[in-house]
Enzyme design. Sequence first.
Site, PDB file in Angstrom:
ATOM      1  N   ARG A   1       0.842  -1.187   0.000  1.00  0.00           N
ATOM      2  CA  ARG A   1       0.000   0.000   0.000  1.00  0.00           C
ATOM      3  C   ARG A   1       0.877   1.237   0.000  1.00  0.00           C
ATOM      4  O   ARG A   1       1.953   1.231   0.601  1.00  0.00           O
ATOM      5  CB  ARG A   1      -0.884   0.054   1.264  1.00  0.00           C
ATOM      6  CG  ARG A   1      -2.190  -0.712   1.175  1.00  0.00           C
ATOM      7  CD  ARG A   1      -3.175  -0.084   0.189  1.00  0.00           C
ATOM      8  NE  ARG A   1      -4.407  -0.841   0.080  1.00  0.00           N
ATOM      9  CZ  ARG A   1      -4.614  -1.874  -0.737  1.00  0.00           C
ATOM     10  NH1 ARG A   1      -3.666  -2.291  -1.541  1.00  0.00           N
ATOM     11  NH2 ARG A   1      -5.779  -2.496  -0.764  1.00  0.00           N
TER      12      ARG A   1
ATOM     13  N   GLU B   1      -2.020   7.948  -4.156  1.00  0.00           N
ATOM     14  CA  GLU B   1      -2.273   7.558  -5.549  1.00  0.00           C
ATOM     15  C   GLU B   1      -3.723   7.873  -5.924  1.00  0.00           C
ATOM     16  O   GLU B   1      -4.588   7.877  -5.062  1.00  0.00           O
ATOM     17  CB  GLU B   1      -1.965   6.063  -5.742  1.00  0.00           C
ATOM     18  CG  GLU B   1      -2.859   5.132  -4.945  1.00  0.00           C
ATOM     19  CD  GLU B   1      -2.452   3.673  -5.082  1.00  0.00           C
ATOM     20  OE1 GLU B   1      -1.278   3.333  -4.843  1.00  0.00           O
ATOM     21  OE2 GLU B   1      -3.348   2.856  -5.402  1.00  0.00           O
TER      22      GLU B   1
ATOM     23  N   HIS C   1      -0.615   0.392  -9.734  1.00  0.00           N
ATOM     24  CA  HIS C   1      -1.403  -0.479  -8.848  1.00  0.00           C
ATOM     25  C   HIS C   1      -2.082  -1.613  -9.640  1.00  0.00           C
ATOM     26  O   HIS C   1      -3.322  -1.703  -9.667  1.00  0.00           O
ATOM     27  CB  HIS C   1      -2.439   0.337  -8.064  1.00  0.00           C
ATOM     28  CG  HIS C   1      -2.878  -0.346  -6.798  1.00  0.00           C
ATOM     29  ND1 HIS C   1      -3.255   0.329  -5.674  1.00  0.00           N
ATOM     30  CD2 HIS C   1      -3.007  -1.662  -6.487  1.00  0.00           C
ATOM     31  CE1 HIS C   1      -3.607  -0.523  -4.731  1.00  0.00           C
ATOM     32  NE2 HIS C   1      -3.464  -1.747  -5.212  1.00  0.00           N
TER      33      HIS C   1
HETATM   34  C1  8YV Z   1      -6.849  -4.001  -5.987  1.00  0.00           C
HETATM   35  C2  8YV Z   1      -5.325  -4.492  -3.988  1.00  0.00           C
HETATM   36  O1  8YV Z   1      -6.615  -3.935  -7.351  1.00  0.00           O
HETATM   37  O2  8YV Z   1      -6.545  -6.380  -3.304  1.00  0.00           O
HETATM   38  C3  8YV Z   1      -5.917  -5.380  -2.958  1.00  0.00           C
HETATM   39  O3  8YV Z   1      -5.759  -5.087  -1.764  1.00  0.00           O
HETATM   40  O4  8YV Z   1      -4.579  -3.636  -3.676  1.00  0.00           O
HETATM   41  C4  8YV Z   1      -5.638  -4.680  -5.440  1.00  0.00           C
HETATM   42  O5  8YV Z   1      -5.729  -6.027  -5.727  1.00  0.00           O
HETATM   43  C5  8YV Z   1      -7.207  -2.617  -5.534  1.00  0.00           C
HETATM   44  O6  8YV Z   1      -7.223  -2.460  -4.160  1.00  0.00           O
HETATM   45  C6  8YV Z   1      -8.579  -2.239  -6.084  1.00  0.00           C
HETATM   46  O7  8YV Z   1      -9.619  -2.640  -5.275  1.00  0.00           O
END
Ligand code: 8YV
Length: 324
Positions: free
Chosen positions: A239, A268, A286
């Site tokens: 993150r 972001e 991401h």
């Molecule tokens: C997602 C992510 O694409 O699952 C997670 O925690 O970071 C990613 O797989 C993003 O969060 C969109 O929901």
Amino acid sequence: MKPNLLVARPIFEEVLARLREHFNVTDNQADHAWTLDEWKAQLSQHAGALTTGADPINKDVLAVCPQLKAVANMAVGFNNFDVPAMTAHGVQASNTPDVLTETTADFGFALLMATARRLTESEHFLRRGEWKQWRYDMFAGAEVHGSTLGILGMGRIGQGIAKRGAHGFGMKVIYHNRSRLSAAQEAECKARYVSKEELLRSADHVVLVLPYSAESHHAMGAAELAQMKPTATLVNIARGGIVDDAALAQALRNRTIAAAGLDVFEGEPKVHPDLLTVPNVVLTPHIASASIATRMAMANLAADNLISFFTQGRAITPLNTLGA
Ligand code: 8YV
């Protein structure tokens, strides 16, 4: 009467069609980025929502959503949710674990290799027409096979990266985590538990796979970056906010670490401007879980969580337990 469901961001038409069998769906296929006020106004009209990691469910939002009963995050990470507040408001929270583990670990490894072997930096050089001749040291990077892989955060994705490193690339794997793995899990990952300090001091490649929380905010700041070897690389697929991006840009510019690979950023989709001007960083928007099959599995699991909650009273992968 079908409950009202808000789908915050575009998702696969097939999944929307499944949801429409059970709900009155308001979708956002146009992908108009809602302001916080628009988000609250939309959500206040709905009993359920399918969110992504960028859509906040906190006290402020919950205060205007008395009808809200369940929110399914299409993500394994859920730092956009205030889970205790959701529980207090009687809102079922769920996420999408497991279905993205291997795909995300694949990407973590891809980013590690691209960072160590200077993939994007060399491609940009080629595209600029600067490749005139071979040189012994042209884009010579760090070794991957046989090197020491340090993993901070050893959940399912961390373990997936450890296995790839140990079994596929003969890497020596060390890890640090809030809790230590079982002996059987450590053996499976060929991973040795060390302190965070030892990990930063001795890893050739540091990969971050820990959840974001107040505790992990800037877990990699100037002081931690200074503990890494000048030849080491850092990869963040966890993150934004876990790394202090300004401090990282400075470490990259001063070459106190060799390179970084980042899939996530503080604030972001904005990216710290200094990261855009240093050459020794691989930047991706991401996309660690973004294989078509995995995104489909995530969307379906989020939909299943909502369908199961509204038809049977329980989510499949819940994040909280609601009182009777
Ligand atoms: C997602 C992510 O694409 O699952 C997670 O925690 O970071 C990613 O797989 C993003 O969060 C969109 O929901």
